[in-house]
Design an enzyme around this catalytic site. Structure first.
Site, short mmCIF file in Angstrom:
data_model
loop_
_atom_site.label_atom_id
_atom_site.label_comp_id
_atom_site.label_asym_id
_atom_site.label_seq_id
_atom_site.Cartn_x
_atom_site.Cartn_y
_atom_site.Cartn_z
N TRP A 154 -14.93 -71.95 -38.49
CA TRP A 154 -15.77 -72.14 -39.69
C TRP A 154 -15.09 -73.05 -40.71
CZ3 TRP A 154 -17.77 -66.50 -41.13
CH2 TRP A 154 -18.51 -66.00 -40.05
N LYS A 155 -13.83 -73.33 -40.52
CA LYS A 155 -13.05 -74.12 -41.49
C LYS A 155 -13.19 -73.50 -42.88
CE LYS A 155 -13.53 -78.08 -38.51
NZ LYS A 155 -13.49 -79.52 -38.37
N HIS A 177 -4.41 -77.20 -35.16
CA HIS A 177 -5.64 -77.98 -35.34
C HIS A 177 -5.26 -79.34 -35.96
CE1 HIS A 177 -9.51 -79.33 -36.83
NE2 HIS A 177 -10.07 -78.48 -35.99
N GLY A 179 -16.83 -76.69 -34.60
CA GLY A 179 -16.78 -76.70 -36.06
C GLY A 179 -18.18 -76.63 -36.63
N GLY A 180 -18.76 -77.80 -36.91
CA GLY A 180 -20.06 -77.88 -37.59
C GLY A 180 -21.13 -76.98 -37.00
C1 PEP Z 1 -13.10 -78.66 -34.90
O1 PEP Z 1 -12.77 -78.95 -36.04
O2 PEP Z 1 -12.40 -77.90 -34.24
C2 PEP Z 1 -14.33 -79.25 -34.37
C3 PEP Z 1 -14.43 -79.39 -33.09
O3 PEP Z 1 -15.28 -79.63 -35.28
P1 PEP Z 1 -16.72 -80.26 -34.95
O4 PEP Z 1 -17.36 -79.39 -33.90
O5 PEP Z 1 -17.45 -80.22 -36.25
O6 PEP Z 1 -16.48 -81.64 -34.45
#
Ligand code: PEP
Length: 252
Positions: free
Chosen positions: A10-11, A95, A233-234
């Site tokens: 979720w960051k 990360h 992530g997103g």
């Molecule tokens: C992440 O930050 O681990 C990632 C994969 O982000 P996103 O899916 O938004 O590219």
């Protein structure tokens, strides 16, 4: 036989209300079947509340980072044992945002991996190259350096209870995704690198792909022989998006 791990990072997003809605949406939509596991990694302040909401569900809890130290004068840091205390099973280490924005070196990442495992957490080690590195033909060299730093600190056997995430930096949060073939090539390389130490163990290690994974591209990526899930992530911030990826895993 490796199962899929579909992990949401979720960051630094969310809040009490939004998290509760997201988690209840995920729990309500977990696909039937087995062969896959779901994981959410909320920001530190919400771990305990999300743990309570996940209790009795099929969704696991993880954190996004951890200190390499076990206790003491480390203002602002969180020890591995604390993550266990609040119900975490997993923790992301290395990360690319931690490496690039907070100066974490591969050696420090290795220490975090080690400390997390010592506390009973399963570390998810992120490795991946930047666009410049890919264009310079240095992808495998970069991955090897990131991986070898951990291998030399903990030994290959530690990967029996560790996960690797291949996250090309150029694909994170950019909407650009590695093609299934590009990702497969790197995943295969990572597995072969581990196999140089222990072939049996390498065959069992989960290697996740991360970098703009979504419902639409998940089936192609997850169909590749060495891709064992996603670090997302997103698309992990909306239950329907996250569940679309989970369904892709459940259907393979
Ligand atoms: C992440 O930050 O681990 C990632 C994969 O982000 P996103 O899916 O938004 O590219």
């Amino acid at each position: 036989m490796r199962e899929f791990l579909i992990a949401g990072n979720w960051k630094m997003n969310g809040g009490n209300e939004a998290n509760a809605e997201l988690v209840s949406g995920i729990i309500a939509g977990v696909p039937d079947g087995d062969g896959f596991r779901l994981l959410v990694c909320p920001p530190f302040p919400y771990l305990a509340a999300v743990a309570a909401q996940l209790a009795g569900s099929k969704v696991a809890l993880g954190a996004q980072s951890v200190s390499e130290h076990s206790a003491g004068a480390f203002t602002g840091e969180t020890a591995p044992s604390m993550l266990r205390d609040v119900g975490c099973e997993y923790v992301i280490v290395g990360h690319s945002e931690r490496r690039a924005l907070f100066g974490e070196s591969s050696e420090q990442v290795a220490e975090k991996f080690k400390a997390a495992q010592a506390a009973g957490l399963t570390p998810i080690l992120c490795v991946g190259e930047t666009l410049e590195e890919r264009e310079a033909g240095a992808t495998e060299k970069v991955i090897d350096e990131q991986l070898d730093a951990v291998l030399s600190a903990v030994g290959a056997a530690a990967f029996a209870t560790g996960v690797i995430a291949y996250e090309p930096v150029w694909a994170i949060g950019t909407g650009m995704t590695a093609s299934p073939e590009q990702a497969q090539d790197v995943h295969c390389h990572i597995r072969e690198r581990l196999a140089q130490h222990d072939a049996e163990l390498a065959a069992d290690v989960q290697i996740l792909y991360g970098g703009s994974m979504k419902g639409e591209n998940a089936p192609g990526l997850l169909s590749m022989p060495d891709i064992d899930g996603g670090l997302i992530g997103g698309a992990s911030l909306k239950a329907s998006d996250f569940l679309a990826i989970a369904r892709a895993a459940a259907e393979i």
